[in-house]
Each structure stands twice: as structure tokens, then as C-alpha cells.
Scaffold this motif. Structure first.
Motif, PDB file in Angstrom:
ATOM      1  N   GLU A  45       0.838  -1.195   0.000  1.00  0.00           N
ATOM      2  CA  GLU A  45       0.000   0.000   0.000  1.00  0.00           C
ATOM      3  C   GLU A  45       0.879   1.253   0.000  1.00  0.00           C
ATOM      4  N   ALA A  46       0.281   2.375  -0.315  1.00  0.00           N
ATOM      5  CA  ALA A  46       0.999   3.650  -0.321  1.00  0.00           C
ATOM      6  C   ALA A  46       1.289   4.104   1.109  1.00  0.00           C
ATOM      7  N   CYS A  47       2.416   4.776   1.287  1.00  0.00           N
ATOM      8  CA  CYS A  47       2.739   5.402   2.570  1.00  0.00           C
ATOM      9  C   CYS A  47       1.701   6.485   2.845  1.00  0.00           C
ATOM     10  N   THR A  48       1.216   6.546   4.072  1.00  0.00           N
ATOM     11  CA  THR A  48       0.202   7.542   4.436  1.00  0.00           C
ATOM     12  C   THR A  48       0.805   8.742   5.166  1.00  0.00           C
ATOM     13  N   GLY A  49       2.107   8.694   5.445  1.00  0.00           N
ATOM     14  CA  GLY A  49       2.736   9.788   6.174  1.00  0.00           C
ATOM     15  C   GLY A  49       2.285   9.877   7.614  1.00  0.00           C
ATOM     16  N   CYS A  50       1.866   8.769   8.192  1.00  0.00           N
ATOM     17  CA  CYS A  50       1.283   8.772   9.537  1.00  0.00           C
ATOM     18  C   CYS A  50       2.321   8.905  10.649  1.00  0.00           C
ATOM     19  N   GLU A  51       3.594   8.683  10.324  1.00  0.00           N
ATOM     20  CA  GLU A  51       4.685   8.738  11.312  1.00  0.00           C
ATOM     21  C   GLU A  51       4.584   7.634  12.358  1.00  0.00           C
ATOM     22  N   GLY A  52       3.786   6.604  12.091  1.00  0.00           N
ATOM     23  CA  GLY A  52       3.670   5.483  13.022  1.00  0.00           C
ATOM     24  C   GLY A  52       4.963   4.710  13.198  1.00  0.00           C
ATOM     25  N   CYS A  53       5.887   4.889  12.273  1.00  0.00           N
ATOM     26  CA  CYS A  53       7.173   4.192  12.346  1.00  0.00           C
ATOM     27  C   CYS A  53       8.253   5.028  13.022  1.00  0.00           C
ATOM     28  N   SER A  54       7.908   6.198  13.515  1.00  0.00           N
ATOM     29  CA  SER A  54       8.921   7.142  13.991  1.00  0.00           C
ATOM     30  C   SER A  54       9.694   6.664  15.211  1.00  0.00           C
ATOM     31  N   LYS A  55       9.167   5.711  15.949  1.00  0.00           N
ATOM     32  CA  LYS A  55       9.862   5.217  17.143  1.00  0.00           C
ATOM     33  C   LYS A  55      10.361   3.787  16.980  1.00  0.00           C
ATOM     34  N   SER A  56      10.258   3.257  15.774  1.00  0.00           N
ATOM     35  CA  SER A  56      10.737   1.898  15.520  1.00  0.00           C
ATOM     36  C   SER A  56      11.187   1.811  14.067  1.00  0.00           C
ATOM     37  N   TYR A 101      10.464   4.624   4.318  1.00  0.00           N
ATOM     38  CA  TYR A 101      10.639   5.722   5.274  1.00  0.00           C
ATOM     39  C   TYR A 101      10.814   5.141   6.675  1.00  0.00           C
ATOM     40  N   SER A 102      10.222   3.975   6.885  1.00  0.00           N
ATOM     41  CA  SER A 102      10.346   3.307   8.190  1.00  0.00           C
ATOM     42  C   SER A 102      11.763   2.793   8.443  1.00  0.00           C
ATOM     43  N   LEU A 103      12.636   2.837   7.447  1.00  0.00           N
ATOM     44  CA  LEU A 103      14.010   2.338   7.603  1.00  0.00           C
ATOM     45  C   LEU A 103      14.994   3.441   7.957  1.00  0.00           C
ATOM     46  N   ILE A 104      14.471   4.621   8.276  1.00  0.00           N
ATOM     47  CA  ILE A 104      15.331   5.694   8.774  1.00  0.00           C
ATOM     48  C   ILE A 104      14.749   6.237  10.075  1.00  0.00           C
ATOM     49  N   GLN A 105      15.611   6.748  10.914  1.00  0.00           N
ATOM     50  CA  GLN A 105      15.202   7.362  12.179  1.00  0.00           C
ATOM     51  C   GLN A 105      15.883   8.715  12.303  1.00  0.00           C
ATOM     52  N   PHE A 106      15.235   9.617  12.990  1.00  0.00           N
ATOM     53  CA  PHE A 106      15.743  10.969  13.205  1.00  0.00           C
ATOM     54  C   PHE A 106      16.026  11.160  14.698  1.00  0.00           C
ATOM     55  N   PRO A 107      17.214  10.776  15.167  1.00  0.00           N
ATOM     56  CA  PRO A 107      17.464  10.829  16.608  1.00  0.00           C
ATOM     57  C   PRO A 107      17.551  12.232  17.197  1.00  0.00           C
ATOM     58  N   LYS A 108      17.985  13.224  16.411  1.00  0.00           N
ATOM     59  CA  LYS A 108      18.141  14.575  16.963  1.00  0.00           C
ATOM     60  C   LYS A 108      17.322  15.606  16.205  1.00  0.00           C
ATOM     61  N   THR A 109      17.563  15.742  14.907  1.00  0.00           N
ATOM     62  CA  THR A 109      16.840  16.732  14.109  1.00  0.00           C
ATOM     63  C   THR A 109      16.333  16.070  12.837  1.00  0.00           C
ATOM     64  N   ARG A 110      15.422  16.739  12.152  1.00  0.00           N
ATOM     65  CA  ARG A 110      14.881  16.225  10.892  1.00  0.00           C
ATOM     66  C   ARG A 110      15.917  16.316   9.772  1.00  0.00           C
ATOM     67  N   GLN A 111      17.002  17.045   9.980  1.00  0.00           N
ATOM     68  CA  GLN A 111      18.022  17.188   8.945  1.00  0.00           C
ATOM     69  C   GLN A 111      19.076  16.084   9.005  1.00  0.00           C
ATOM     70  N   GLN A 112      19.090  15.314  10.061  1.00  0.00           N
ATOM     71  CA  GLN A 112      20.065  14.236  10.213  1.00  0.00           C
ATOM     72  C   GLN A 112      19.324  12.953  10.544  1.00  0.00           C
ATOM     73  N   TRP A 113      19.681  11.888   9.853  1.00  0.00           N
ATOM     74  CA  TRP A 113      19.027  10.617  10.110  1.00  0.00           C
ATOM     75  C   TRP A 113      20.036   9.491  10.064  1.00  0.00           C
ATOM     76  N   ILE A 114      19.610   8.353  10.589  1.00  0.00           N
ATOM     77  CA  ILE A 114      20.409   7.141  10.473  1.00  0.00           C
ATOM     78  C   ILE A 114      19.553   6.104   9.739  1.00  0.00           C
ATOM     79  N   GLY A 115      20.204   5.336   8.891  1.00  0.00           N
ATOM     80  CA  GLY A 115      19.520   4.278   8.167  1.00  0.00           C
ATOM     81  C   GLY A 115      19.589   2.977   8.939  1.00  0.00           C
ATOM     82  N   LYS A 116      18.584   2.167   8.810  1.00  0.00           N
ATOM     83  CA  LYS A 116      18.504   0.896   9.524  1.00  0.00           C
ATOM     84  C   LYS A 116      19.735   0.024   9.272  1.00  0.00           C
TER      85      LYS A 116
END
Length: 193
Positions: A45-56, A101-116
């Protein structure tokens, strides 16, 4: 060891399949397990932008996406391949990339992320097919796949662009492209053998 190829084409006997098979061949010859996945065979399915993956690292939408990610989690090497539709990847591939999108996390700011897969040792090759004769007509297909793979933490070993390929099987006439694909496959096999 295992190498997974994700194919964004709906043509099961098309040029993208042949290109990905050529990339996988050196690994298979070396005894490494390989698998080609046609994204069109899965319900994504299409990503809904729900941010449900933001903590995992898990997408909350329940479909076949998690099954593919489980395969990537257990792979040592990954190949992303797509034909070019309107200057970019197919809708099947784009839907898959958006869900990643669920394979990246933003630990500090939206400009920096880490990939799974950051520091996982997983390697990647990207491949794109286009019927036009100029690489500019491929648009963002190859760069999108390559940038995406780096963003989720994969080490990009090589990229292969196949031009002048429309009719199913026409890539077989492009010996230079197939040679480049085999060289890319050798890089994958050497990394993981």
C-alpha cells in the motif's frame, strides 16, 4: 550468504529481469544464495505519512511490505532494479521506496538521520533500464535508487544503466551493458564470499 534483487518491473520476462539475473549470476556461480523479487507480486500500500514508524523500524501498515523487509534484513547484498517510466522508477518501486521511510530514524533533528542498515556491512548495486538512447532521458531512475540505498545505510558498490532497451529481451543485444552488469555482480560476490 544471500543476495536479494528487487525488481520494479511488471514484465516477468523483460529487460530488467535479464539485467538483474546478470548481476546475480556471479554470486550464484560462487554458491551464494540469490533471489529475485518482483514487487508487483506483493501487496504494498501507499505510505500515508502517519509517522507510526517514527519510534521503531517497523511500518504500521499491514500488507506484504514487512515480508520483503524481513528478506532484506537477512540479506548480505541487495540489488534494486527498475525500468524507467516517465523519467523515474515504476509505481511499484516508488511505493516500496516510500514505505521504506520506516528504515530511517531521526534521533536529533529532521536534517540528520540514520539508516537501519548503517554499519551493517550490507552492500548494494542499483540498476535501471530505459528505452531512450540518452542517459538524460532516464531522468532520476538510477540516481533515486542509488541515493535511496545510501540513505538506508547500504554501501553502494556499483550502478548499471541500460539504454536502448524496450522490447522484452532486447537487452541481450547490449553486450557492453551485460558485461558491466556482470562486473557489478562480481563486486557483490567478492564482498560476500
Amino acid at each position: 550468504m544471500k543476495i536479494i534483487a528487487l525488481n520494479g518491473s511488471r514484465r516477468k520476462k523483460g529487460n530488467t529481469r535479464i539485467l538483474l539475473e546478470t548481476i546475480l549470476k556471479p554470486a550464484a556461480t560462487a554458491g551464494i544464495e540469490t533471489e529475485q523479487i518482483f514487487l508487483g507480486d506483493y501487496r504494498i500500500e501507499a505510505c500515508t505519512g502517519c509517522e507510526g514508524c517514527s519510534k521503531s523500524w517497523d511500518c504500521v501498515i499491514k500488507d506484504d511490505f514487512a515480508e520483503i523487509i524481513a528478506k532484506l534484513d537477512h540479506a548480505d547484498g541487495i540489488v534494486f532494479g527498475s525500468p524507467t517510466y516517465w523519467y523515474t522508477v515504476t509505481s511499484d518501486m516508488k511505493r516500496f521506496l516510500d514505505r521504506c521511510y520506516s528504515l530511517i530514524q531521526f534521533p536529533k533533528t529532521r536534517q540528520q538521520w540514520i539508516g537501519k542498515y548503517q554499519n551493517s556491512g550490507k552492500v548494494c548495486v542499483t540498476a535501471a533500464v530505459c528505452e531512450q538512447h540518452e542517459e538524460a532521458m532516464m531522468g532520476t531512475t538510477l540516481t533515486l535508487l542509488s541515493d535511496f540505498s545510501r540513505d538506508i545505510g547500504l554501501e553502494l558498490l556499483d550502478s548499471v544503466a541500460a539504454l536502448r532497451c524496450f522490447e522484452a529481451g532486447s537487452i541481450k543485444q547490449e553486450s557492453a551493458v551485460l558485461q558491466q552488469a556482470e562486473l557489478a555482480g562480481n563486486k557483490l560476490a567478492r564482498q560476500k564470499s
